[in-house]
Design a protein around this motif. Structure first.
Motif, PDB file in Angstrom:
ATOM      1  N   ILE A  63      -3.906   3.940  -8.232  1.00 53.81           N
ATOM      2  CA  ILE A  63      -3.680   2.922  -7.213  1.00 53.81           C
ATOM      3  C   ILE A  63      -4.150   3.331  -5.921  1.00 53.81           C
ATOM      4  N   ILE A  64      -4.972   2.572  -5.097  1.00 54.31           N
ATOM      5  CA  ILE A  64      -5.501   2.980  -3.892  1.00 54.31           C
ATOM      6  C   ILE A  64      -4.561   1.586  -3.068  1.00 54.31           C
ATOM      7  N   THR A  65      -4.175   1.918  -1.886  1.00 54.36           N
ATOM      8  CA  THR A  65      -3.521   0.730  -0.957  1.00 54.36           C
ATOM      9  C   THR A  65      -4.118   1.095   0.396  1.00 54.36           C
ATOM     10  N   GLY A  66      -4.153  -0.096   1.080  1.00 58.59           N
ATOM     11  CA  GLY A  66      -4.506  -0.015   2.503  1.00 58.59           C
ATOM     12  C   GLY A  66      -4.021  -1.285   3.238  1.00 58.59           C
ATOM     13  N   PHE A  67      -3.581  -0.642   4.533  1.00 58.83           N
ATOM     14  CA  PHE A  67      -3.104  -1.865   5.423  1.00 58.83           C
ATOM     15  C   PHE A  67      -3.099  -1.395   6.837  1.00 58.83           C
ATOM     16  N   LEU A  68      -2.731  -2.007   7.789  1.00 50.27           N
ATOM     17  CA  LEU A  68      -2.625  -1.752   9.099  1.00 50.27           C
ATOM     18  C   LEU A  68      -1.283  -1.489   9.669  1.00 50.27           C
ATOM     19  N   ASP A  69      -1.023  -0.493  10.146  1.00 46.36           N
ATOM     20  CA  ASP A  69       0.249  -0.170  10.642  1.00 46.36           C
ATOM     21  C   ASP A  69       0.295   0.078  12.294  1.00 46.36           C
ATOM     22  N   SER A  70       0.706  -0.950  13.145  1.00 44.30           N
ATOM     23  CA  SER A  70       0.747  -0.746  14.686  1.00 44.30           C
ATOM     24  C   SER A  70      -0.934  -0.614  14.737  1.00 44.30           C
ATOM     25  N   ALA A  71      -1.831  -1.473  14.261  1.00 45.05           N
ATOM     26  CA  ALA A  71      -3.255  -1.695  14.278  1.00 45.05           C
ATOM     27  C   ALA A  71      -3.919  -0.249  13.972  1.00 45.05           C
ATOM     28  N   GLN A  72      -3.243   0.716  13.447  1.00 42.49           N
ATOM     29  CA  GLN A  72      -4.003   1.793  12.673  1.00 42.49           C
ATOM     30  C   GLN A  72      -3.985   1.683  11.091  1.00 42.49           C
ATOM     31  N   GLY A  73      -5.161   1.843  10.744  1.00 40.45           N
ATOM     32  CA  GLY A  73      -5.439   1.874   9.167  1.00 40.45           C
ATOM     33  C   GLY A  73      -4.662   2.975   8.462  1.00 40.45           C
ATOM     34  N   ARG A  74      -4.161   2.741   7.511  1.00 36.49           N
ATOM     35  CA  ARG A  74      -3.317   3.579   6.668  1.00 36.49           C
ATOM     36  C   ARG A  74      -3.900   3.286   5.001  1.00 36.49           C
ATOM     37  N   ILE A  75      -4.371   4.317   4.535  1.00 35.18           N
ATOM     38  CA  ILE A  75      -5.106   4.249   3.252  1.00 35.18           C
ATOM     39  C   ILE A  75      -4.455   5.411   2.347  1.00 35.18           C
ATOM     40  N   GLY A  84       6.921  -0.913 -10.344  1.00 34.45           N
ATOM     41  CA  GLY A  84       7.587  -0.967  -8.904  1.00 34.45           C
ATOM     42  C   GLY A  84       6.616  -0.395  -7.859  1.00 34.45           C
ATOM     43  N   ARG A  85       7.420   0.003  -6.875  1.00 34.67           N
ATOM     44  CA  ARG A  85       6.237   0.219  -5.640  1.00 34.67           C
ATOM     45  C   ARG A  85       5.643   1.977  -6.225  1.00 34.67           C
ATOM     46  N   PRO A  86       4.405   1.884  -6.355  1.00 33.29           N
ATOM     47  CA  PRO A  86       3.932   3.200  -6.664  1.00 33.29           C
ATOM     48  C   PRO A  86       3.842   4.191  -5.636  1.00 33.29           C
ATOM     49  N   ARG A  87       4.279   5.681  -6.079  1.00 31.98           N
ATOM     50  CA  ARG A  87       4.546   6.495  -4.987  1.00 31.98           C
ATOM     51  C   ARG A  87       3.026   6.994  -4.526  1.00 31.98           C
ATOM     52  N   VAL A  88       3.076   7.507  -3.261  1.00 30.35           N
ATOM     53  CA  VAL A  88       1.986   8.379  -2.891  1.00 30.35           C
ATOM     54  C   VAL A  88       1.686   9.811  -3.343  1.00 30.35           C
ATOM     55  N   ASP A  89       0.462   9.997  -3.841  1.00 28.49           N
ATOM     56  CA  ASP A  89       0.096  10.948  -4.313  1.00 28.49           C
ATOM     57  C   ASP A  89       0.111  12.378  -3.316  1.00 28.49           C
ATOM     58  N   ASP A  90       0.448  13.606  -3.936  1.00 32.01           N
ATOM     59  CA  ASP A  90       0.401  14.713  -2.676  1.00 32.01           C
ATOM     60  C   ASP A  90      -0.916  15.023  -2.567  1.00 32.01           C
ATOM     61  N   GLY A 135      -0.201  -8.182  -0.963  1.00 37.32           N
ATOM     62  CA  GLY A 135       1.123  -8.596  -0.851  1.00 37.32           C
ATOM     63  C   GLY A 135       1.698  -8.261   0.636  1.00 37.32           C
ATOM     64  N   PRO A 136       3.071  -8.538   1.004  1.00 38.77           N
ATOM     65  CA  PRO A 136       3.357  -8.391   2.295  1.00 38.77           C
ATOM     66  C   PRO A 136       3.877  -6.798   2.423  1.00 38.77           C
ATOM     67  N   LEU A 137       4.021  -6.931   3.722  1.00 34.68           N
ATOM     68  CA  LEU A 137       4.656  -5.250   4.263  1.00 34.68           C
ATOM     69  C   LEU A 137       6.102  -5.568   4.429  1.00 34.68           C
ATOM     70  N   SER A 138       6.640  -4.356   4.312  1.00 31.42           N
ATOM     71  CA  SER A 138       8.272  -4.163   4.827  1.00 31.42           C
ATOM     72  C   SER A 138       8.661  -2.804   5.307  1.00 31.42           C
ATOM     73  N   ASN A 139       9.104  -2.730   6.341  1.00 31.88           N
ATOM     74  CA  ASN A 139       9.257  -1.481   6.818  1.00 31.88           C
ATOM     75  C   ASN A 139       8.367  -0.568   6.914  1.00 31.88           C
ATOM     76  N   GLY A 140       6.892  -1.129   7.422  1.00 32.82           N
ATOM     77  CA  GLY A 140       5.785  -0.252   7.339  1.00 32.82           C
ATOM     78  C   GLY A 140       5.336   0.282   6.074  1.00 32.82           C
ATOM     79  N   ASP A 141       5.784  -0.404   4.996  1.00 35.38           N
ATOM     80  CA  ASP A 141       5.004   0.136   3.788  1.00 35.38           C
ATOM     81  C   ASP A 141       4.874  -1.086   2.927  1.00 35.38           C
ATOM     82  N   ILE A 142       4.182  -0.933   1.892  1.00 37.52           N
ATOM     83  CA  ILE A 142       3.835  -1.884   0.884  1.00 37.52           C
ATOM     84  C   ILE A 142       5.118  -2.591   0.258  1.00 37.52           C
ATOM     85  N   SER A 143       5.080  -3.741  -0.205  1.00 38.09           N
ATOM     86  CA  SER A 143       6.178  -4.484  -0.726  1.00 38.09           C
ATOM     87  C   SER A 143       5.915  -5.430  -2.115  1.00 38.09           C
TER      88      SER A 143
END
Length: 427
Positions: A63-75, A84-90, A135-143
């Protein structure tokens, strides 16, 4: 004219749930061994997710996710080992990543490799499902996305491999509105004599059923039957031999355009005179061309309006409905002189009323004619008024070939204070 594609296969997906819309488009670049993905949603403050799964489930999905965190893009490149919430790859394999918000729309774009050295990435090949979510964001991460998560209806053949034979269709051309001609490619990567036939397939975009035809490899083109105006299709071709077949070329998409409305013509109105140049009202026959048959229409409706070119005001003059497919033209007799505008509607089987064409017509330029003979001398004159050009055209003849001709305008029928134009030959 022709429509050509330098073969980049891919697809698109759009769904709406509870007022939230997600759209995705992916393009495979076999020569670069990459997949380019672009996604949008009206969930501008949330996130977008794109995944590949062998089972249509999140478990073991890449899975690839992308959103804006304080106007900065996070992919983020992620892997889901459960629902459940997929974990970020190393090790992220994502390149060309970009997240923007514009006019209430969140857009995510990125590039991923067809295959990866990361053991948690799923290769873009074989039979796999594609996953899409917002979906929505929660505490700076996907929910949790709840109901705004979708998969492709069936597993797709996701391959980054370029076909060896044939490479691509040479061209696809559309003519006469619904005649589609494809020119097969040459044979590459195999002995030409080993293949005897081209197998051509075509289908409407979105359909799962291909129609098939075969032609000799010596043929230079093939005309696809049953193409509907306004339809979007895709076509592909492969080489066939008694012992083996090549892979199919990348599908080429094309659209069969609607034919333009037929040209409308206007019969020449007659101008009658009574007595010494008294002009009677001018009438003509209005000949309206109806647009070519719309496959979705059950009849046509034509509204004729009187039109004032100066004020551009219109007044309905006549309404004609129920024109069947065979009535490509119709005539309105005894139309008073002036300007007219027609608007043609096609009425579909569902009752929808869509405009298919319009035209501006002119009936009977006002004017007149005059002929008199006196003592063997004959004079004839014709004048035509062109209101749209604000001009008057005059033509006169006489058998008094060595004399002159004169045309005048007077408020009193007398030469006094008359405006006169004369013409003659000098030398």
């Amino acid at each position: 004219s022709g429509l050509y594609q330098v073969g980049l296969p891919g697809g698109s997906f759009t769904q709406t749930q509870s007022g939230t819309t997600l759209s995705a488009r992916w393009t495979v670049n076999p020569s670069m061994q990459t997949v380019d993905v672009t996604m949008t949603t009206n969930n501008e403050n949330g996130y977008l997710g794109f995944g590949i799964s062998e089972t249509a489930d999140m478990t073991d999905a890449d899975i690839i996710t992308g959103f804006l965190d304080s106007a900065q893009g996070r992919i983020q490149d992620r892997f889901a080992n459960m629902n459940g919430r997929p974990r970020v790859d190393d090790d992220s394999q994502v390149t060309n990543g970009r997240v923007v918000r514009d006019n209430g729309v969140l857009q995510l774009s990125f590039t991923i490799p067809c295959s990866s050295t990361d053991s948690q990435d799923i290769p873009y090949e074989g039979q796999n499902y594609l996953l899409f979510a917002t979906g929505p964001l929660s505490n700076g991460d996907i929910s949790y996305h709840r109901t705004t998560r979708w998969t492709t209806p069936t597993a797709m053949d996701l391959t980054c491999q370029e076909p060896v034979t044939p490479n691509t269709l040479a061209s696809v051309s559309v003519s006469d509105g619904n005649v589609v001609t494809i020119i097969p490619p040459g044979l590459f990567g195999a002995e030409p004599q080993s293949f005897t036939l081209w197998e051509i397939q075509w289908r409407p975009v979105g359909s799962t059923d291909w129609q098939t035809a075969t032609i000799p490899t010596s043929s230079s083109s093939y005309t696809l039957p049953g193409q509907q105006q306004g339809g979007t299709y895709e076509t592909r071709v492969r080489a066939v031999s008694p012992s083996d077949n090549s892979v199919y070329s990348w599908p080429v998409q094309y659209r069969v355009p609607n034919l333009a409305p037929t040209a409308a013509t206007l019969s020449t109105p007659t101008v009658s005179t009574t007595g010494a140049g008294t002009i009677a009202p001018t009438t003509g026959v209005l000949n309206i061309g109806v647009p070519f048959e719309d496959a979705n229409a059950v009849n046509y409706e034509v509204i004729i309006q009187r039109y004032d070119p100066d004020s551009q005001d219109t007044v309905d003059y006549r309404n004609i409905s129920g024109l069947q497919f065979s009535n490509f033209t119709f005539n309105i007799p005894d139309v008073p002189e002036g300007f007219y505008r027609s608007i043609t509607f096609s009425v579909s089987q569902s009752g929808d009323r869509q405009p298919t064409g319009s035209g501006l017509y002119q009936v009977g330029l006002p004017g007149g004619s005059f002929t008199q003979t006196q003592s063997g001398t004959t004079l004839s004159a014709r004048w035509t008024v062109n209101p749209s050009m604000q001009t008057v055209d005059v033509t006169m003849t006489t058998n008094n070939e060595n004399g002159y001709l004169g045309f005048g305008i007077s408020e009193t029928a007398d030469m006094t204070d008359a405006d006169i134009i004369t013409g003659f030959l000098d030398s």
